[in-house]
Design a protein around this motif. Sequence first.
Motif, PDB file in Angstrom:
ATOM      1  N   LEU A  70       0.841  -1.200   0.000  1.00  0.00           N
ATOM      2  CA  LEU A  70       0.000   0.000   0.000  1.00  0.00           C
ATOM      3  C   LEU A  70       0.877   1.251   0.000  1.00  0.00           C
ATOM      4  N   ASN A  71       1.906   1.226   0.790  1.00  0.00           N
ATOM      5  CA  ASN A  71       2.808   2.366   0.864  1.00  0.00           C
ATOM      6  C   ASN A  71       3.517   2.602  -0.473  1.00  0.00           C
ATOM      7  N   MET A  72       3.962   1.520  -1.078  1.00  0.00           N
ATOM      8  CA  MET A  72       4.627   1.654  -2.380  1.00  0.00           C
ATOM      9  C   MET A  72       3.670   2.209  -3.419  1.00  0.00           C
ATOM     10  N   HIS A  73       2.420   1.805  -3.325  1.00  0.00           N
ATOM     11  CA  HIS A  73       1.395   2.315  -4.242  1.00  0.00           C
ATOM     12  C   HIS A  73       1.234   3.823  -4.053  1.00  0.00           C
ATOM     13  N   LYS A  74       1.123   4.228  -2.815  1.00  0.00           N
ATOM     14  CA  LYS A  74       0.920   5.656  -2.525  1.00  0.00           C
ATOM     15  C   LYS A  74       2.112   6.497  -2.950  1.00  0.00           C
ATOM     16  N   GLU A  75       3.299   5.921  -2.827  1.00  0.00           N
ATOM     17  CA  GLU A  75       4.524   6.677  -3.137  1.00  0.00           C
ATOM     18  C   GLU A  75       4.904   6.624  -4.618  1.00  0.00           C
ATOM     19  N   GLY A  76       4.137   5.887  -5.407  1.00  0.00           N
ATOM     20  CA  GLY A  76       4.468   5.775  -6.831  1.00  0.00           C
ATOM     21  C   GLY A  76       5.538   4.732  -7.130  1.00  0.00           C
ATOM     22  N   GLU A  77       6.015   4.061  -6.100  1.00  0.00           N
ATOM     23  CA  GLU A  77       7.083   3.073  -6.317  1.00  0.00           C
ATOM     24  C   GLU A  77       6.567   1.813  -6.992  1.00  0.00           C
ATOM     25  N   LEU A  78       5.321   1.511  -6.741  1.00  0.00           N
ATOM     26  CA  LEU A  78       4.751   0.290  -7.317  1.00  0.00           C
ATOM     27  C   LEU A  78       4.580   0.453  -8.829  1.00  0.00           C
ATOM     28  N   GLU A  79       4.145   1.625  -9.217  1.00  0.00           N
ATOM     29  CA  GLU A  79       3.992   1.910 -10.641  1.00  0.00           C
ATOM     30  C   GLU A  79       5.338   1.735 -11.352  1.00  0.00           C
ATOM     31  N   GLU A  80       6.364   2.241 -10.742  1.00  0.00           N
ATOM     32  CA  GLU A  80       7.722   2.129 -11.294  1.00  0.00           C
ATOM     33  C   GLU A  80       8.122   0.651 -11.422  1.00  0.00           C
TER      34      GLU A  80
END
Length: 166
Positions: A144-154
């Motif tokens: 969830l945190n990675m999603h919010k920070e844009g890291e998951l998209e990357e």
Amino acid sequence: MAAALSSRFLNTVRSTRLASVSSIYQNGMMRYSTTVPSDSDTHDDFKPTQKVPSGSTDSLKDLVENDVKENPVMIYMKGVPEAPQCGFSSLAVRVLQQYNVPVGARNILADPEIKEAVKSFSHWPTFPQIFIKGEFIGGSDIILNMHKEGELEEKLKDVSANQKSQ
Ligand SMILES: N[C@@H](CCC(=O)N[C@@H](CS)C(=O)NCC(=O)O)C(=O)O
Ligand code: FES
């Protein structure tokens, strides 16, 4: 060994594009839908999970290794993507729904031996557990945190929407 395992076990991995991004945004809310009627690739994967036969610790480790190698996005969860049996697993699935990528999943409640194998593979005590491109990512808080920070998209940008998970 890995090849034997993949033919023997991998039919228990469910792979699905969890939902289309457009349907999520059109509705202005996160929607849980795993129905992909036009996708013949995923059709068989919705069959009931088969029991994974008892195996040695080594062979189950091979199974997990093979899962995370074959599935660019792999989740070990409680329940199945279309019916999570825990809020944490449900949350992780809903996060992954935001991306149009195939997701392999195993229900660890159906296979206690796999549950233990996954824990010892990742050295992580709880579920869900998410792996991306073979790398252990973490559980629901982290995803969830990675999603919010844009890291998951990357991380997911080179995982093609049409890529098969298995
Ligand atoms: N904060 C955790 C929540 C996950 C969690 O605490 N899971 C628990 C309850 S579902 C768990 O797997 N416990 C071990 C077990 O049930 O075997 C995360 O980020 O994933
Ligand atoms: S099963 Fe109770 S918190 Fe996950």
